[in-house]
Design a protein around this motif. Sequence first.
Motif, PDB file in Angstrom:
ATOM      1  N   GLY A 100      -9.803  -7.099   4.862  1.00  0.00           N
ATOM      2  CA  GLY A 100     -10.181  -7.078   3.448  1.00  0.00           C
ATOM      3  C   GLY A 100     -10.115  -5.662   2.926  1.00  0.00           C
ATOM      4  N   SER A 103     -13.103  -1.401  -0.545  1.00  0.00           N
ATOM      5  CA  SER A 103     -14.196  -1.669  -1.489  1.00  0.00           C
ATOM      6  C   SER A 103     -13.947  -2.956  -2.260  1.00  0.00           C
ATOM      7  CB  SER A 103     -14.278  -0.564  -2.545  1.00  0.00           C
ATOM      8  OG  SER A 103     -14.350   0.697  -1.951  1.00  0.00           O
ATOM      9  N   VAL A 104     -15.031  -3.630  -2.576  1.00  0.00           N
ATOM     10  CA  VAL A 104     -14.947  -4.750  -3.519  1.00  0.00           C
ATOM     11  C   VAL A 104     -14.755  -4.142  -4.910  1.00  0.00           C
ATOM     12  CG1 VAL A 104     -16.144  -6.745  -4.490  1.00  0.00           C
ATOM     13  CG2 VAL A 104     -16.539  -6.093  -2.094  1.00  0.00           C
ATOM     14  N   ILE A 110     -11.163  -9.568  -4.800  1.00  0.00           N
ATOM     15  CA  ILE A 110     -11.746  -9.939  -3.505  1.00  0.00           C
ATOM     16  C   ILE A 110     -11.378 -11.381  -3.132  1.00  0.00           C
ATOM     17  CG2 ILE A 110     -14.097 -10.594  -4.341  1.00  0.00           C
ATOM     18  CD1 ILE A 110     -13.299  -8.618  -1.118  1.00  0.00           C
ATOM     19  N   GLY A 127     -15.345  -5.783   3.108  1.00  0.00           N
ATOM     20  CA  GLY A 127     -15.314  -5.276   1.739  1.00  0.00           C
ATOM     21  C   GLY A 127     -16.619  -4.541   1.505  1.00  0.00           C
ATOM     22  N   LEU A 150     -18.616 -10.960  -2.945  1.00  0.00           N
ATOM     23  CA  LEU A 150     -18.302 -11.294  -1.542  1.00  0.00           C
ATOM     24  C   LEU A 150     -18.786 -12.717  -1.225  1.00  0.00           C
ATOM     25  CD1 LEU A 150     -19.194  -7.898   0.159  1.00  0.00           C
ATOM     26  CD2 LEU A 150     -16.949  -8.998   0.265  1.00  0.00           C
ATOM     27  N   THR A 163     -20.135  -6.601   5.596  1.00  0.00           N
ATOM     28  CA  THR A 163     -20.269  -5.535   4.602  1.00  0.00           C
ATOM     29  C   THR A 163     -21.328  -4.529   5.032  1.00  0.00           C
ATOM     30  OG1 THR A 163     -20.296  -5.120   2.205  1.00  0.00           O
ATOM     31  CG2 THR A 163     -21.951  -6.656   3.042  1.00  0.00           C
ATOM     32  N   GLU A 298      -8.101  -2.816   6.882  1.00  0.00           N
ATOM     33  CA  GLU A 298      -8.165  -2.739   5.415  1.00  0.00           C
ATOM     34  C   GLU A 298      -6.879  -3.297   4.798  1.00  0.00           C
ATOM     35  OE1 GLU A 298     -11.581   0.575   4.575  1.00  0.00           O
ATOM     36  OE2 GLU A 298      -9.511   1.303   4.513  1.00  0.00           O
ATOM     37  N   HIS A 300      -5.286  -4.959   1.009  1.00  0.00           N
ATOM     38  CA  HIS A 300      -5.486  -5.022  -0.446  1.00  0.00           C
ATOM     39  C   HIS A 300      -4.208  -5.593  -1.055  1.00  0.00           C
ATOM     40  CE1 HIS A 300      -6.065  -3.596  -4.592  1.00  0.00           C
ATOM     41  NE2 HIS A 300      -7.318  -3.261  -4.287  1.00  0.00           N
TER      42      HIS A 300
END
Length: 338
Positions: A100, A103-104, A110, A127, A150, A163, A298, A300
């Motif tokens: 994930g 950051s959210v 997300i 996230g 989330l 998290t 990570e 995105h």
Amino acid sequence: MIVVLKPNTTPEVISEISAHIESLGFKAHVIVGTERTVIAAAGDERKKQLEQVESFEAVEKVLPILAAYKIASKETKAEPTVVKVLDLVIGGGNVGVIAGPCSVESEEQIVETARAVKAAGAKGLRGGAFKPRTSPYAFQGMKEEGLKLLATARQETGLAVVTEVMTPHHVEMVARYADVLQIGARNMQNYHLLQAVGEVDKPVLLKRGPSASMEEFLLAAEYVLDQGNKNVILCERGIRTFETHTRFTLPLASVPYLHEKTHLPVIIDPSHGTGKASLVPPMCLASIAAGADGIIVEVHPDPANAASDAAQTINPKVFADTLEKCRVIANALNLKMN
Ligand code: PEP
Ligand code: MN
């Protein structure tokens, strides 16, 4: 413990030290060698302050036999700890994948990422809602709003939410939304935080501090375990060295080393460990080959525009291709990976 005496220690001094060791509640066995004499002190060395024997002039060194960490040690529990939450299974021959964004950022970001990493085979969604940033001016995360997003992504996909919690007074709030509580590298030695997550009934993902030794890492895990929380996942995320070609130096030997010392599962974070997107896929494969119980990556939908850690973030397509290759390695090693 083994108490090594200096050469030519007289029998009177040996008796004096033995008596002192016995006064601490140990049995002292004197072993006279050709070069020097050692005293084997039998008893639970972790409870007693046997180190004080080192203050005797005739004592050269005191060597512990048992590890300083007790509950985390394989000496206490030989079988591997398996952490299970929703469909995420980590340890004991199960390779769990968590992926994930750093950051959210928004609901769309997300949820889209969660769907993509789930389709690729991830069982956990990472996230950050509370972000530990080096600069106070950098994006600090969406905080509770991010936690809610989330939870929405979990509802949409069934992925287990991983998290970070940064401070003891947020533990209760983060635990309300998260399935796994992450302790970030910068907080590995925040002992009050470790104790606070140790009281919660949710697994803890503990990251290695960038300058922490393996012993310090395991003792940090011990803080959590000692409070009663037995579900600790260790995460190697790279350490600080003289090297500059990567953001951190990722020591994959941590995996087999930790497997020798502890029953706790060990996962790798190749994103923070390298800091470079191009290096992440090969290090995912290497992690599985080294015996890691999982990876945290990570991902995105649009790495170039990620709010944090863009340079080390891969897109969903690269992630899916990487997991396919990881599966080949996992199969070859008889590891379970979905
Ligand atoms: C993270 O996982 O987003 C993170 C901040 O990692 P670390 O604590 O390892 O730097
Ligand atoms: Mn990050």
